[in-house]
Design an enzyme around this catalytic site. Structure first.
Site, PDB file in Angstrom:
ATOM      1  N   GLU A 114       0.731  -1.221   0.021  1.00  0.00           N
ATOM      2  CA  GLU A 114       0.203   0.017  -0.084  1.00  0.00           C
ATOM      3  C   GLU A 114       0.909   1.287   0.168  1.00  0.00           C
ATOM      4  O   GLU A 114       2.278   1.314   0.339  1.00  0.00           O
ATOM      5  CB  GLU A 114      -0.900  -0.130   1.151  1.00  0.00           C
ATOM      6  CG  GLU A 114      -2.256  -0.662   1.094  1.00  0.00           C
ATOM      7  CD  GLU A 114      -3.221  -0.702   2.230  1.00  0.00           C
ATOM      8  OE1 GLU A 114      -2.906   0.311   2.957  1.00  0.00           O
ATOM      9  OE2 GLU A 114      -4.173  -1.526   1.918  1.00  0.00           O
ATOM     10  N   HIS A 230      -9.407   9.948   2.179  1.00  0.00           N
ATOM     11  CA  HIS A 230      -9.150   8.645   1.376  1.00  0.00           C
ATOM     12  C   HIS A 230      -9.141   9.062  -0.072  1.00  0.00           C
ATOM     13  O   HIS A 230     -10.174   9.669  -0.666  1.00  0.00           O
ATOM     14  CB  HIS A 230      -9.942   7.472   1.759  1.00  0.00           C
ATOM     15  CG  HIS A 230      -9.237   6.423   1.390  1.00  0.00           C
ATOM     16  ND1 HIS A 230      -9.044   5.941  -0.230  1.00  0.00           N
ATOM     17  CD2 HIS A 230      -8.544   5.191   1.729  1.00  0.00           C
ATOM     18  CE1 HIS A 230      -8.374   4.872  -0.491  1.00  0.00           C
ATOM     19  NE2 HIS A 230      -8.155   4.202   0.867  1.00  0.00           N
ATOM     20  N   ARG A 276      -0.893   9.589   1.506  1.00  0.00           N
ATOM     21  CA  ARG A 276      -2.460   9.616   1.214  1.00  0.00           C
ATOM     22  C   ARG A 276      -2.724  10.903   1.164  1.00  0.00           C
ATOM     23  O   ARG A 276      -3.542  11.440   0.304  1.00  0.00           O
ATOM     24  CB  ARG A 276      -3.473   9.058   2.471  1.00  0.00           C
ATOM     25  CG  ARG A 276      -4.371   8.212   2.032  1.00  0.00           C
ATOM     26  CD  ARG A 276      -4.734   7.529   3.199  1.00  0.00           C
ATOM     27  NE  ARG A 276      -4.930   6.101   3.153  1.00  0.00           N
ATOM     28  CZ  ARG A 276      -5.464   5.218   3.749  1.00  0.00           C
ATOM     29  NH1 ARG A 276      -6.231   5.634   4.888  1.00  0.00           N
ATOM     30  NH2 ARG A 276      -5.468   3.877   3.368  1.00  0.00           N
ATOM     31  N   HIS A 337     -12.346  10.039   5.660  1.00  0.00           N
ATOM     32  CA  HIS A 337     -12.128   8.531   5.797  1.00  0.00           C
ATOM     33  C   HIS A 337     -11.907   8.217   7.247  1.00  0.00           C
ATOM     34  O   HIS A 337     -12.239   7.221   7.936  1.00  0.00           O
ATOM     35  CB  HIS A 337     -11.053   7.895   5.086  1.00  0.00           C
ATOM     36  CG  HIS A 337     -10.817   6.581   4.978  1.00  0.00           C
ATOM     37  ND1 HIS A 337     -11.848   5.480   4.817  1.00  0.00           N
ATOM     38  CD2 HIS A 337      -9.740   5.968   5.377  1.00  0.00           C
ATOM     39  CE1 HIS A 337     -11.165   4.300   4.987  1.00  0.00           C
ATOM     40  NE2 HIS A 337      -9.912   4.573   5.229  1.00  0.00           N
ATOM     41  N   ARG A 372      -1.976   9.516   8.681  1.00  0.00           N
ATOM     42  CA  ARG A 372      -1.910   7.962   9.009  1.00  0.00           C
ATOM     43  C   ARG A 372      -1.623   7.375   7.929  1.00  0.00           C
ATOM     44  O   ARG A 372      -2.031   7.412   6.534  1.00  0.00           O
ATOM     45  CB  ARG A 372      -3.326   7.619   9.261  1.00  0.00           C
ATOM     46  CG  ARG A 372      -3.201   6.236   9.772  1.00  0.00           C
ATOM     47  CD  ARG A 372      -4.667   5.763  10.372  1.00  0.00           C
ATOM     48  NE  ARG A 372      -5.742   5.830   9.463  1.00  0.00           N
ATOM     49  CZ  ARG A 372      -5.878   4.813   8.432  1.00  0.00           C
ATOM     50  NH1 ARG A 372      -5.352   3.925   8.310  1.00  0.00           N
ATOM     51  NH2 ARG A 372      -7.092   5.007   7.744  1.00  0.00           N
TER      52      ARG A 372
HETATM   53  C1  SIN Z   1      -7.519   1.211   2.179  1.00  0.00           C
HETATM   54  O1  SIN Z   1      -7.979  -0.139   1.923  1.00  0.00           O
HETATM   55  O2  SIN Z   1      -7.363   1.737   1.193  1.00  0.00           O
HETATM   56  C2  SIN Z   1      -7.997   1.770   3.602  1.00  0.00           C
HETATM   57  C3  SIN Z   1      -7.391   1.249   4.538  1.00  0.00           C
HETATM   58  C4  SIN Z   1      -6.825   2.320   5.579  1.00  0.00           C
HETATM   59  O3  SIN Z   1      -7.622   3.082   5.757  1.00  0.00           O
HETATM   60  O4  SIN Z   1      -6.148   1.939   6.326  1.00  0.00           O
END
Ligand code: SIN
Length: 522
Positions: A114, A230, A276, A337, A372
Site C-alpha cells: 500500500e 481517502h 495519502r 475516511h 496516517r
Molecule cells: C484502504 O483499504 O485503502 C483503506 C485502509 C486504511 O484506511 O487503512
C-alpha cells in the site's frame, strides 16, 4: 462482595472494543460491551485493504516504524509508533489464534503493498474483506465467551467520578430508560467522526460522539485538525461513496485525469504510492481544473483473474454500476475516511479523566502524526487495545501529558431551540465545504462561527435521539474547525491556502479542553 471497579464498561464494538473485551475476559475481568446498533455494526466491518505488520522477508518493525514516521509529516509520537510496529506481529498472532482467516500464498500469509509502505506488509482476508473477516471472527469469540452485550444502547454522557472511573449514563437508542454506571472503568471505543462530513466512506454512526461526550466531561482532546481524506472513493451521483482500496494501487492501478493522463508522477516521486494526503490533494487539484468532480482509477493493467480474485467485493460492487474494472476506468474522488485526532491518551490508553480509557479511532495517541499510514488503523485498535486491557487488569495512577499547546474553551449550555436533523445536514455540508482538503482562513472562521452558534442553540448535552446527535455533532465539528484555525501552517492532512507550507515551530500537537467554570466569590 463483587468488585465493580474491576469490570469495565466498553463502549463500541469495532476492532478495538471487541478486542479489549476479549482480552479482559481472558484476564479474568467481566466486561460489558455497550453498542449503538447491532454488535457487528462498525466501520471495522468495511475496512478493505488490511492490516499492517512487518512479518515478511526483508521487513522489520524498524522499517514499519520509519514508514509510519515519514507518512506522519513530522508529528508522529515516536514512542507510540515504535510500540505499534514492534507489537504488530504479536497482535497478528492473537488474531490468528482467534481464527481470522488471513489470505495465504504458497503456505504463508500473503502480503500486499500500500501507499507509503516501503515493503509489502499488508495482511488481508477474503481478498478485500479484511475488516469483515476480523469483525465476524472477534464477534464469534465474544459471543462464545459469554461477554455481556447491550446492543442498541448508546453512551449519553460521562462525568468525572471517583478514582475508579467516571459516571457513565447509557440508554437504549430508541428512547429507552437510562442506566447509570459508577465506579467502573469506561473504555471508549466509539470510532471516528468521518460521517460528520457530507462525503465520507464512513458508516452513518461515525459522528464523533465519543469525542464530544469525553470533551464535555473534561477530557483533553488533541489533533482534531487532522481529518484524513481517502483519495479513492467511488464517485457517481446517487451511489454510496464506496471505498476503492489503496491496495489496488499497490497492485499497479494508476490515476488518470479526464484527458486520460497520469498526473501522480509529476506530483510525487512515489507517484500513486505517495502518502495519502499528497494523493488526495493532487486529485483535488485535477478536479478543480476540470468540469467533473472525479478522476479515474485505471486498474485495467491488472490481469482480470488477479483483479477479481484479490478484490472480489469491489469488483462485485462496480459490476452493479455497470463498470467492469478489468476493462473500464473507475470514477473516484477523495472523501473523509479517518479521524486522526480524538481523546488524548497515553500509551496505555489512559485519558486525562481518571478511569476513562480510549482505544482505536476515537483515541489520539499521536501514533499517526499528521497523516496516517494506510492499514495502521486496524492495527492501532489491537496494539493499544491490548495495552488498555493490561492496564485494566493492573491499574496504575497517571494520565497522558498535555500537549504543549492547549486551549481551554468555555463551556456551552444549549438553549434547546434546535434539534432537527436538517441542521445536521447543513453542518455536514459546511464541514465538507469549509473544513475540507483545502482550507481557507475565511472558510474556517465562518464554519467555526456557525458550529459554535449551533452548539449554543442545540438541546443541552446528554439527550438522546436527534437532539443528542446534533449537540454532539456541533461540538465535535467546532473542535475540528477550532484546531484547524489555530494551526497556522500546512502539514499532513491539514492544508491551508494562507499558510501552504510546513513550519517547524508547529511541530507540536494542539490540545483542547473545557475551561473549568469560574469559582463563585463568597
Ligand atoms: C484502504 O483499504 O485503502 C483503506 C485502509 C486504511 O484506511 O487503512
Amino acid at each position: 462482595m463483587k468488585e465493580p471497579r474491576r469490570h469495565p464498561l466498553i463502549v463500541g464494538s469495532g476492532i478495538a472494543g471487541l478486542y479489549v473485551a476479549l482480552r479482559c475476559r481472558e484476564m479474568g475481568l467481566r466486561p460489558t460491551i455497550v453498542t449503538q446498533g447491532r454488535l457487528e455494526e462498525s466501520n471495522t466491518r468495511y475496512a478493505q485493504g488490511g492490516i499492517a505488520a512487518a512479518i515478511g522477508p526483508g521487513d522489520s518493525p524498524a522499517l514499519h516504524f520509519a514508514d509510519t514516521v515519514r507518512a506522519g509529516d513530522g508529528l508522529v509520537d515516536r514512542a507510540a509508533a515504535k510500540l505499534l510496529a514492534r507489537e504488530a506481529p504479536a497482535r497478528i498472532a492473537a488474531l490468528v489464534r482467534y481464527g481470522v482467516p488471513f489470505d495465504t500464498a504458497e503456505g504463508h500469509i500473503a502480503l500486499g503493498r500500500e501507499a507509503a509502505h516501503s515493503r509489502p506488509r499488508i495482511l488481508h482476508a477474503g481478498g478485500d474483506a479484511t475488516g469483515l473477516s476480523i469483525e465476524e471472527t472477534l464477534k464469534r469469540r465474544v459471543l462464545e465467551g459469554g461477554i455481556d452485550i447491550e446492543e442498541r444502547t448508546a453512551l449519553r454522557s460521562l462525568s468525572p467520578g471517583g478514582a475508579h472511573g467516571p459516571v457513565a449514563l447509557v440508554a437504549r437508542t430508541a428512547g429507552g430508560a437510562e442506566v447509570t454506571h459508577e465506579s467502573r472503568p469506561v473504555v471508549l471505543a466509539t470510532g471516528g467522526a468521518g460521517n460528520l462530513y457530507r462525503q465520507s466512506t464512513n458508516r452513518p454512526f461515525a459522528m464523533g460522539e465519543g469525542i464530544a461526550i469525553a470533551f464535555r466531561a473534561g477530557a483533553l482532546v488533541s489533533d482534531m485538525e487532522f481529518v484524513q481524506f481517502h483519495p479513492t472513493a467511488f464517485w457517481r451521483d446517487g451511489a454510496p461513496r464506496f471505498l476503492i482500496t489503496e491496495a489496488i494501487r499497490g497492485e499497479g492501478a494508476t490515476l488518470v485525469n479526464q484527458a486520460g493522463e497520469r498526473f501522480m508522477p509529476g506530483a510525487h516521486p512515489d507517484a500513486e504510492l505517495a502518502p495519502r494526503d499528497v494523493v488526495a490533494r493532487a486529485i483535488d487539484r485535477e478536479i478543480a481544473r476540470s468540469d467533473r468532480p472525479w478522476v479515474y482509477l485505471d486498474a485495467t493493467g491488472i490481469p482480470r483473474d488477479r483483479l477479481f480474485a484479490r478484490f472480489p467485493s469491489i469488483c462485485r460492487f462496480l459490476l452493479l454500476y455497470g463498470i467492469d474494472p478489468s476493462r473500464d476506468r473507475i470514477p473516484v474522488a477523495p472523501v473523509t475516511h479517518y479521524m486522526i485526532g480524538g481523546v488524548t491518551t497515553d500509551l496505555d490508553g489512559r485519558t486525562t479523566l481518571p478511569g476513562l480509557y480510549a482505544a482505536g479511532e476515537v483515541a489520539a495517541t499521536g501514533v499517526h502524526g499528521a497523516n496516517r499510514l494506510g492499514s495502521n488503523s486496524l492495527l492501532e485498535g489491537l496494539v493499544f487495545g491490548e495495552r488498555v486491557a493490561l492496564r485494566l487488569k493492573a491499574p496504575r495512577a497517571g494520565a497522558p501529558p498535555a500537549p504543549s499547546r492547549t486551549l481551554a474553551l468555555p463551556p456551552v449550555a444549549g438553549k434547546g431551540s434546535v434539534e432537527d436533523l436538517t441542521t445536521l445536514d447543513r453542518l455536514r455540508s459546511r464541514l465538507w465545504e469549509d473544513v475540507g482538503i483545502v482550507r481557507t482562513p475565511d472558510g474556517l472562521r465562518a464554519a467555526l462561527g456557525a458550529f459554535e452558534t449551533l452548539d449554543r442553540e442545540v438541546e443541552p448535552a446528554g439527550r438522546g435521539g436527534a437532539a443528542g446527535a446534533v449537540a454532539n455533532a456541533a461540538l465535535t465539528a467546532s473542535l475540528i474547525a477550532r484546531a484547524a484555525l489555530e494551526r497556522t501552517e500546512s502539514r499532513g492532512a491539514h492544508f491551508r491556502t494562507d499558510f501552504p507550507r510546513r513550519r517547524e515551530s508547529w511541530s507540536r500537537h494542539i490540545g483542547l479542553r473545557l475551561r473549568a467554570p469560574a469559582r463563585r466569590r463568597r
